[in-house]
Design an enzyme around this catalytic site. Structure first.
Site, mmCIF file in Angstrom:
data_model
loop_
_atom_site.group_PDB
_atom_site.id
_atom_site.type_symbol
_atom_site.label_atom_id
_atom_site.label_comp_id
_atom_site.label_asym_id
_atom_site.label_seq_id
_atom_site.Cartn_x
_atom_site.Cartn_y
_atom_site.Cartn_z
ATOM 1 N N LYS A 21 0.932 -1.290 0.076
ATOM 2 C CA LYS A 21 -0.052 0.009 0.015
ATOM 3 C C LYS A 21 0.771 1.379 0.019
ATOM 4 C CE LYS A 21 -1.926 -1.254 3.668
ATOM 5 N NZ LYS A 21 -1.357 -2.649 4.206
ATOM 6 N N ARG A 96 -9.754 1.572 8.368
ATOM 7 C CA ARG A 96 -9.145 0.118 8.791
ATOM 8 C C ARG A 96 -10.367 -0.542 9.399
ATOM 9 N NH1 ARG A 96 -3.511 0.510 8.655
ATOM 10 N NH2 ARG A 96 -2.377 -1.337 9.321
ATOM 11 N N ARG A 135 11.689 -6.130 4.543
ATOM 12 C CA ARG A 135 11.376 -4.649 4.573
ATOM 13 C C ARG A 135 12.684 -4.020 5.566
ATOM 14 N NH1 ARG A 135 5.700 -2.198 5.229
ATOM 15 N NH2 ARG A 135 5.712 -3.763 7.011
ATOM 16 N N ARG A 168 11.170 -2.472 11.208
ATOM 17 C CA ARG A 168 10.338 -2.095 12.056
ATOM 18 C C ARG A 168 9.956 -3.064 13.165
ATOM 19 N NH1 ARG A 168 5.500 -0.277 8.216
ATOM 20 N NH2 ARG A 168 4.134 -1.417 9.840
ATOM 21 N N ARG A 179 -1.006 -8.833 13.501
ATOM 22 C CA ARG A 179 -1.581 -7.839 12.513
ATOM 23 C C ARG A 179 -2.041 -8.441 11.306
ATOM 24 N NH1 ARG A 179 4.223 -5.354 10.592
ATOM 25 N NH2 ARG A 179 2.975 -4.318 9.090
HETATM 26 P P1 AP5 Z 1 4.917 -1.646 1.893
HETATM 27 O O1 AP5 Z 1 4.626 -0.779 0.530
HETATM 28 O O2 AP5 Z 1 5.457 -0.939 3.035
HETATM 29 O O3 AP5 Z 1 3.454 -2.396 2.287
HETATM 30 P P2 AP5 Z 1 2.412 -1.744 3.138
HETATM 31 O O4 AP5 Z 1 1.039 -2.616 2.630
HETATM 32 O O5 AP5 Z 1 2.484 -0.280 3.288
HETATM 33 O O6 AP5 Z 1 2.646 -2.448 4.536
HETATM 34 P P3 AP5 Z 1 2.562 -2.019 6.008
HETATM 35 O O7 AP5 Z 1 3.085 -3.316 6.649
HETATM 36 O O8 AP5 Z 1 3.061 -0.597 6.196
HETATM 37 O O9 AP5 Z 1 0.999 -2.000 6.045
HETATM 38 P P4 AP5 Z 1 0.131 -2.082 7.464
HETATM 39 O O10 AP5 Z 1 -1.072 -1.825 7.064
HETATM 40 O O11 AP5 Z 1 0.601 -3.391 8.164
HETATM 41 O O12 AP5 Z 1 1.002 -1.099 8.340
HETATM 42 P P5 AP5 Z 1 0.747 0.543 8.862
HETATM 43 O O13 AP5 Z 1 1.889 1.254 8.672
HETATM 44 O O14 AP5 Z 1 -0.290 1.051 7.879
HETATM 45 O O15 AP5 Z 1 5.830 -2.838 1.114
HETATM 46 C C1 AP5 Z 1 6.321 -3.904 2.222
HETATM 47 C C2 AP5 Z 1 7.463 -4.479 1.548
HETATM 48 O O16 AP5 Z 1 7.487 -5.011 0.316
HETATM 49 C C3 AP5 Z 1 8.478 -3.285 1.400
HETATM 50 O O17 AP5 Z 1 9.719 -3.487 1.720
HETATM 51 C C4 AP5 Z 1 8.484 -3.116 -0.017
HETATM 52 O O18 AP5 Z 1 9.499 -2.206 -0.449
HETATM 53 C C5 AP5 Z 1 8.284 -4.231 -0.624
HETATM 54 N N1 AP5 Z 1 7.275 -4.192 -1.773
HETATM 55 C C6 AP5 Z 1 6.145 -3.241 -2.151
HETATM 56 N N2 AP5 Z 1 5.660 -3.604 -3.191
HETATM 57 C C7 AP5 Z 1 6.528 -4.490 -3.859
HETATM 58 C C8 AP5 Z 1 6.357 -5.292 -5.040
HETATM 59 N N3 AP5 Z 1 5.502 -4.917 -6.063
HETATM 60 N N4 AP5 Z 1 7.274 -6.230 -5.145
HETATM 61 C C9 AP5 Z 1 8.492 -6.461 -4.394
HETATM 62 N N5 AP5 Z 1 8.427 -5.863 -3.350
HETATM 63 C C10 AP5 Z 1 7.439 -5.006 -2.798
HETATM 64 O O19 AP5 Z 1 0.408 0.517 10.253
HETATM 65 C C11 AP5 Z 1 1.170 0.134 11.386
HETATM 66 C C12 AP5 Z 1 0.494 -0.063 12.617
HETATM 67 O O20 AP5 Z 1 0.013 1.331 12.970
HETATM 68 C C13 AP5 Z 1 -0.847 -0.854 12.784
HETATM 69 O O21 AP5 Z 1 -0.548 -2.235 13.054
HETATM 70 C C14 AP5 Z 1 -1.726 -0.430 13.810
HETATM 71 O O22 AP5 Z 1 -1.131 -0.846 14.861
HETATM 72 C C15 AP5 Z 1 -1.223 1.111 13.551
HETATM 73 N N6 AP5 Z 1 -2.353 1.705 12.615
HETATM 74 C C16 AP5 Z 1 -2.008 2.371 11.487
HETATM 75 N N7 AP5 Z 1 -3.330 2.725 10.867
HETATM 76 C C17 AP5 Z 1 -4.230 2.603 11.861
HETATM 77 C C18 AP5 Z 1 -5.717 2.822 11.792
HETATM 78 N N8 AP5 Z 1 -6.249 3.303 10.814
HETATM 79 N N9 AP5 Z 1 -6.227 2.358 12.787
HETATM 80 C C19 AP5 Z 1 -5.915 1.624 13.682
HETATM 81 N N10 AP5 Z 1 -4.572 1.389 13.948
HETATM 82 C C20 AP5 Z 1 -3.711 1.753 12.971
#
Ligand code: AP5
Length: 225
Positions: A21, A96, A135, A168, A179
């Site tokens: 994402k 979410r 990552r 992370r 997660r």
């Molecule tokens: P990346 O682009 O980083 O993936 P992502 O989907 O953004 O992954 P996240 O782990 O950041 O999502 P998440 O939803 O768990 O965490 P968030 O930060 O929102 O890609 C992943 C890896 O793959 C990278 O190394 C990238 O380079 C690689 N990659 C990408 N595309 C690729 C491709 N096509 N081919 C090969 N490699 C590729 O949330 C973190 C925490 O915050 C949550 O657990 C929660 O505690 C809290 N939180 C955040 N938002 C909320 C909310 N709305 N409500 C409640 N709690 C929340």
């Protein structure tokens, strides 16, 4: 990229942890000029800065649980009220839960705005695990790399700001399981909601980031691959 009537373009990126994402939201923002608003990044910055919000959410994020809706609601009300979000936004990681989706509807309705597309990035679980395991993120500017698919020029060092890269804390194996559970139970139900609303754009998230972006661009008017 422009929207009819100059009302702005509002996109949501939906998908499991590690689906890509953030990677795609960055690219959409770069090409469209829209702000990329990531709740995960907002929370990590607050934790890094040791702000009152950061102190409240640090333990929750580290355990891989979701931050309470009310708190995320406050964060997003404030973020979406800023000037740069007036003409649209790329929302990554929000909404979410059903309560957060209701809140987003209310915020947009108050401003006479609507959502244009909810982009669902679909990736099988083994690929997700491999992406998360490899990552590396910059602790200072938040830039994201992958040891195999998107390595930095110098190992362990951020291309953008020269700081050290790290894993992370919530990318630890036990936390990933939590997660993924939170995603399945609390976030996945939104898929049906947005499908019924005619907003869902399911996209195959496998393959190189450019390939995934082309699939997104094909389904978002005005976004060119
Ligand atoms: P990346 O682009 O980083 O993936 P992502 O989907 O953004 O992954 P996240 O782990 O950041 O999502 P998440 O939803 O768990 O965490 P968030 O930060 O929102 O890609 C992943 C890896 O793959 C990278 O190394 C990238 O380079 C690689 N990659 C990408 N595309 C690729 C491709 N096509 N081919 C090969 N490699 C590729 O949330 C973190 C925490 O915050 C949550 O657990 C929660 O505690 C809290 N939180 C955040 N938002 C909320 C909310 N709305 N409500 C409640 N709690 C929340």
């Amino acid at each position: 990229m422009s929207a009819a009537g100059g009302a702005g373009v509002r996109l949501v990126l939906l998908g499991a942890p590690g689906a890509g994402k953030g990677t795609q939201a960055d690219e959409i923002a770069r090409r469209s000029g829209l702000p990329h608003i990531s709740t995960g990044e907002l929370l990590r910055t607050a934790i890094r800065d040791g702000s009152p919000l950061g102190r409240r959410v640090a333990g929750i994020v580290e355990r891989g649980e979701l931050v309470p809706d009310a708190l995320i609601g406050e964060v997003m009300e404030e973020r979406l009220s800023r000037k740069d979000a007036e003409r649209g936004s790329v929302l990554d990681g929000f909404p979410r839960t059903v309560a957060q989706a209701d809140l987003l509807d209310r915020i947009l309705a108050r401003r006479g705005q609507t959502l244009d597309r909810v982009i669902l990035i679909e990736v099988p679980e083994p690929v997700i695990i491999e992406r998360i395991a490899g990552r590396r993120s910059c602790g200072r500017c938040g830039a994201v790399y992958h040891v195999r698919h998107n390595p930095p020029k110098v190992e362990g060092i951020c291309d953008r700001c020269g700081s050290e890269l790290r894993q992370r804390p919530d990318d630890a194996e036990a936390v990933i399981a939590e997660r993924l559970r939170a995603y399945r139970e609390l976030t996945a139900p939104l898929v049906e909601r947005y499908r019924r609303a005619g907003l869902l754009l399911p996209v195959d998230g496998r393959g190189r980031p450019e390939e995934v972006f082309s699939r997104i661009a094909a389904g978002v008017p005005g976004l060119r691959a």
